[in-house]
Enzyme design. Structure first.
Site, PDB file in Angstrom:
ATOM      1  N   ARG A 240       0.867  -1.184   0.000  1.00 53.25           N
ATOM      2  CA  ARG A 240       0.000   0.000   0.000  1.00 53.25           C
ATOM      3  C   ARG A 240       0.899   1.228   0.000  1.00 53.25           C
ATOM      4  O   ARG A 240       1.921   1.274   0.703  1.00 53.25           O
ATOM      5  CB  ARG A 240      -0.897   0.037   1.248  1.00 53.25           C
ATOM      6  CG  ARG A 240      -2.138  -0.834   1.156  1.00 53.25           C
ATOM      7  CD  ARG A 240      -3.124  -0.346   0.074  1.00 53.25           C
ATOM      8  NE  ARG A 240      -4.281  -1.221  -0.072  1.00 53.25           N
ATOM      9  CZ  ARG A 240      -4.387  -2.221  -0.936  1.00 53.25           C
ATOM     10  NH1 ARG A 240      -3.396  -2.490  -1.764  1.00 53.25           N
ATOM     11  NH2 ARG A 240      -5.501  -2.940  -1.012  1.00 53.25           N
ATOM     12  N   GLU A 269      -2.302   7.371  -5.253  1.00 57.21           N
ATOM     13  CA  GLU A 269      -2.587   6.730  -6.545  1.00 57.21           C
ATOM     14  C   GLU A 269      -4.038   6.875  -7.010  1.00 57.21           C
ATOM     15  O   GLU A 269      -4.319   6.754  -8.208  1.00 57.21           O
ATOM     16  CB  GLU A 269      -2.216   5.244  -6.499  1.00 57.21           C
ATOM     17  CG  GLU A 269      -3.117   4.391  -5.625  1.00 57.21           C
ATOM     18  CD  GLU A 269      -2.700   2.918  -5.596  1.00 57.21           C
ATOM     19  OE1 GLU A 269      -1.531   2.647  -5.293  1.00 57.21           O
ATOM     20  OE2 GLU A 269      -3.549   2.058  -5.885  1.00 57.21           O
ATOM     21  N   HIS A 301      -0.290  -0.430  -9.907  1.00 57.96           N
ATOM     22  CA  HIS A 301      -1.125  -1.363  -9.124  1.00 57.96           C
ATOM     23  C   HIS A 301      -1.560  -2.551  -9.982  1.00 57.96           C
ATOM     24  O   HIS A 301      -2.745  -2.882 -10.068  1.00 57.96           O
ATOM     25  CB  HIS A 301      -2.347  -0.631  -8.559  1.00 57.96           C
ATOM     26  CG  HIS A 301      -2.830  -1.238  -7.269  1.00 57.96           C
ATOM     27  ND1 HIS A 301      -3.181  -0.498  -6.179  1.00 57.96           N
ATOM     28  CD2 HIS A 301      -3.006  -2.533  -6.888  1.00 57.96           C
ATOM     29  CE1 HIS A 301      -3.570  -1.298  -5.197  1.00 57.96           C
ATOM     30  NE2 HIS A 301      -3.468  -2.540  -5.610  1.00 57.96           N
TER      31      HIS A 301
HETATM   32  P1  NAD Z   1      -1.657 -10.999   4.643  1.00 57.47           P
HETATM   33  O1  NAD Z   1      -2.755 -10.518   5.523  1.00 57.47           O
HETATM   34  O2  NAD Z   1      -1.662 -12.435   4.231  1.00 57.47           O
HETATM   35  O3  NAD Z   1      -0.240 -10.713   5.358  1.00 57.47           O
HETATM   36  C1  NAD Z   1       0.089  -9.505   5.973  1.00 57.47           C
HETATM   37  C2  NAD Z   1       1.167  -9.786   7.009  1.00 57.47           C
HETATM   38  O4  NAD Z   1       1.615  -8.552   7.526  1.00 57.47           O
HETATM   39  C3  NAD Z   1       0.661 -10.631   8.200  1.00 57.47           C
HETATM   40  O5  NAD Z   1       1.532 -11.714   8.434  1.00 57.47           O
HETATM   41  C4  NAD Z   1       0.679  -9.632   9.358  1.00 57.47           C
HETATM   42  O6  NAD Z   1       0.957 -10.230  10.612  1.00 57.47           O
HETATM   43  C5  NAD Z   1       1.802  -8.706   8.931  1.00 57.47           C
HETATM   44  N1  NAD Z   1       1.777  -7.422   9.612  1.00 57.47           N
HETATM   45  C6  NAD Z   1       0.711  -6.702  10.027  1.00 57.47           C
HETATM   46  N2  NAD Z   1       1.110  -5.594  10.656  1.00 57.47           N
HETATM   47  C7  NAD Z   1       2.472  -5.605  10.655  1.00 57.47           C
HETATM   48  C8  NAD Z   1       3.465  -4.727  11.159  1.00 57.47           C
HETATM   49  N3  NAD Z   1       3.114  -3.628  11.819  1.00 57.47           N
HETATM   50  N4  NAD Z   1       4.745  -5.057  10.961  1.00 57.47           N
HETATM   51  C9  NAD Z   1       5.090  -6.187  10.313  1.00 57.47           C
HETATM   52  N5  NAD Z   1       4.201  -7.066   9.804  1.00 57.47           N
HETATM   53  C10 NAD Z   1       2.896  -6.777   9.978  1.00 57.47           C
HETATM   54  O7  NAD Z   1      -1.650 -10.034   3.387  1.00 57.47           O
HETATM   55  P2  NAD Z   1      -1.091 -10.336   1.928  1.00 57.47           P
HETATM   56  O8  NAD Z   1      -2.110 -11.056   1.122  1.00 57.47           O
HETATM   57  O9  NAD Z   1       0.285 -10.904   2.051  1.00 57.47           O
HETATM   58  O10 NAD Z   1      -1.001  -8.862   1.347  1.00 57.47           O
HETATM   59  C11 NAD Z   1      -0.141  -7.892   1.920  1.00 57.47           C
HETATM   60  C12 NAD Z   1      -0.502  -6.529   1.381  1.00 57.47           C
HETATM   61  O11 NAD Z   1      -0.421  -6.503  -0.037  1.00 57.47           O
HETATM   62  C13 NAD Z   1      -1.935  -6.068   1.716  1.00 57.47           C
HETATM   63  O12 NAD Z   1      -1.872  -4.838   2.378  1.00 57.47           O
HETATM   64  C14 NAD Z   1      -2.625  -5.848   0.425  1.00 57.47           C
HETATM   65  O13 NAD Z   1      -3.392  -4.690   0.474  1.00 57.47           O
HETATM   66  C15 NAD Z   1      -1.476  -5.712  -0.560  1.00 57.47           C
HETATM   67  N6  NAD Z   1      -1.891  -6.245  -1.866  1.00 57.47           N
HETATM   68  C16 NAD Z   1      -1.479  -5.598  -2.994  1.00 57.47           C
HETATM   69  C17 NAD Z   1      -1.863  -6.088  -4.248  1.00 57.47           C
HETATM   70  C18 NAD Z   1      -1.429  -5.415  -5.522  1.00 57.47           C
HETATM   71  O14 NAD Z   1      -1.985  -5.714  -6.595  1.00 57.47           O
HETATM   72  N7  NAD Z   1      -0.424  -4.539  -5.508  1.00 57.47           N
HETATM   73  C19 NAD Z   1      -2.651  -7.236  -4.328  1.00 57.47           C
HETATM   74  C20 NAD Z   1      -3.034  -7.882  -3.158  1.00 57.47           C
HETATM   75  C21 NAD Z   1      -2.639  -7.383  -1.926  1.00 57.47           C
END
Ligand code: NAD
Length: 336
Positions: A240, A269, A301
């Site tokens: 994000r 964005e 994105h």
């Molecule tokens: P997920 O929920 O599976 O994993 C997120 C991880 O981050 C978890 O293990 C959580 O414990 C950890 N976390 C939370 N707060 C934290 C902190 N303060 N410090 C360190 N770690 C922390 O999520 P995901 O599916 O792996 O996705 C991660 C991110 O990617 C999401 O925010 C999502 O919005 C973004 N995303 C982007 C796209 C894209 O097209 N660019 C697509 C999907 C997801």
């Protein structure tokens, strides 16, 4: 007499949405109304007569938009994404609109795009591509470094972060990770070391962000944490935009402390990414500045954009529309 088909108003439709939604199993049971503009309180009226409004990340389902949808007959708001920060869930509940989403489409898509960005940036593929097309076959300025033996820091080891960590282990990198809920069994099995964020910042040659946007992760990369990082560090953000303080990043790029940045997300964005603005004057000065650096690579994105992810988004969305139209509960874990 034929039964009335469920009418689905799809906001912010892109060609790939139309293609994959139309091909989903059961899609022919609905009447799709594909709209190319985004949902706002002003455009919500376009859903008049529809049973379902289907939206994506930049549609705004606030109180006014939802009231308009409800009075137009909409009973189901189907998000084609995981994030729901753009939806007033309390208002939807009060208005009797069921909200569903697609909690996970393809973490592989996101992880593979992360590595694609990293490799392109480090080996200057973006620059080489343009150069060769101009018949400029020189190699000046295209020196990268071996990933082998270097240290990668993964912030957030959820679905996507752990896939990236495992791929980078395949390059024989040392991989550090930081997470508020570490999975030590997974780390041990994959030769990955959990450390605190400060150690990760200090020791990593490459830092890749995979944590969600929360109060704690807002501006996780800022002037202070950038100063802790190694000179020449490469930062990759597919998570994000607001995980990075853009002004501080620009400063660190200008003074050469940061060696390269690959972004699939950007803090401002909305209204820019997903749009063709090639004939317009870009109003965002920070984005404009970022685009001038040879060592910054930006995609708009698109990390999720694979056939598999789009199929999964279409499958879950269509199944939920079918279930709710039949008066049944939506798929487990997809509603609020
Ligand atoms: P997920 O929920 O599976 O994993 C997120 C991880 O981050 C978890 O293990 C959580 O414990 C950890 N976390 C939370 N707060 C934290 C902190 N303060 N410090 C360190 N770690 C922390 O999520 P995901 O599916 O792996 O996705 C991660 C991110 O990617 C999401 O925010 C999502 O919005 C973004 N995303 C982007 C796209 C894209 O097209 N660019 C697509 C999907 C997801």
């Amino acid at each position: 007499m034929s039964e009335r088909k469920t009418i689905v108003a799809v906001f912010d439709t892109k060609p790939y949405d139309r293609e994959f939604l139309s091909l989903a199993v059961g899609a022919d049971q609905f009447h799709w109304k594909f709209l190319e503009f985004r949902l706002t309180d002003e455009t919500a009226v376009a859903a008049h007569g529809a049973d379902v409004a289907c939206v994506f990340v930049n549609d705004v389902a606030d109180l006014n938009a939802l009231e308009c949808l409800a009075s137009s007959g909409v009973r189901h708001l189907a998000l084609r994404c995981a994030g729901f920060n753009n939806v007033d869930l309390a208002a939807a509940r009060k208005l009797g609109i069921t909200v569903t989403r697609v909690p996970s489409y393809s973490p592989h898509a996101v992880a593979e795009h992360t590595v694609a960005l990293l490799l392109s940036l480090n080996r200057k593929i973006h620059r080489a591509y343009s150069r060769v097309r101009e018949l400029n076959f020189s190699l000046g300025g295209l020196v990268g470094f071996d990933l082998f033996g270097k240290t990668a820091g993964i912030v957030g080891t959820g679905k996507t972060g752990r896939l990236v960590a495992e791929i980078l282990r395949g390059f024989k990198m040392r991989v550090l990770a930081a997470d508020i809920s570490p999975d030590h069994a997974w780390a041990t099995a994959n030769g990955i070391e959990y450390v605190d964020l400060e150690t990760l910042d200090r020791e990593s040659d490459i830092i890749s962000l995979h944590a969600p946007l929360t109060q704690e992760t807002n501006y996780l990369v800022n002037r202070h944490t950038l100063a802790l990082m190694k000179r020449g560090v490469i930062i990759v953000n597919v998570s994000r935009g607001r995980l990075i303080h853009t002004a501080a990043l620009i400063e660190a790029l200008k003074n050469g402390h940061v060696g390269g940045v690959a972004l699939d997300v950007y803090e401002e964005e909305e209204g820019v990414f997903f749009e063709d603005l090639s004939g317009e004057v870009l109003q965002d000065d920070e984005l404009a500045r970022l685009l001038t650096f040879p060592n910054v690579l930006i995609t708009a994105h698109q990390a999720f954009l694979t056939r598999e992810a789009l199929e999964e988004i279409a499958r879950v969305t269509t199944e939920n529309i079918q279930l709710l139209s039949a008066g049944l509960p939506p798929l487990e874990g997809t509603s609020f």
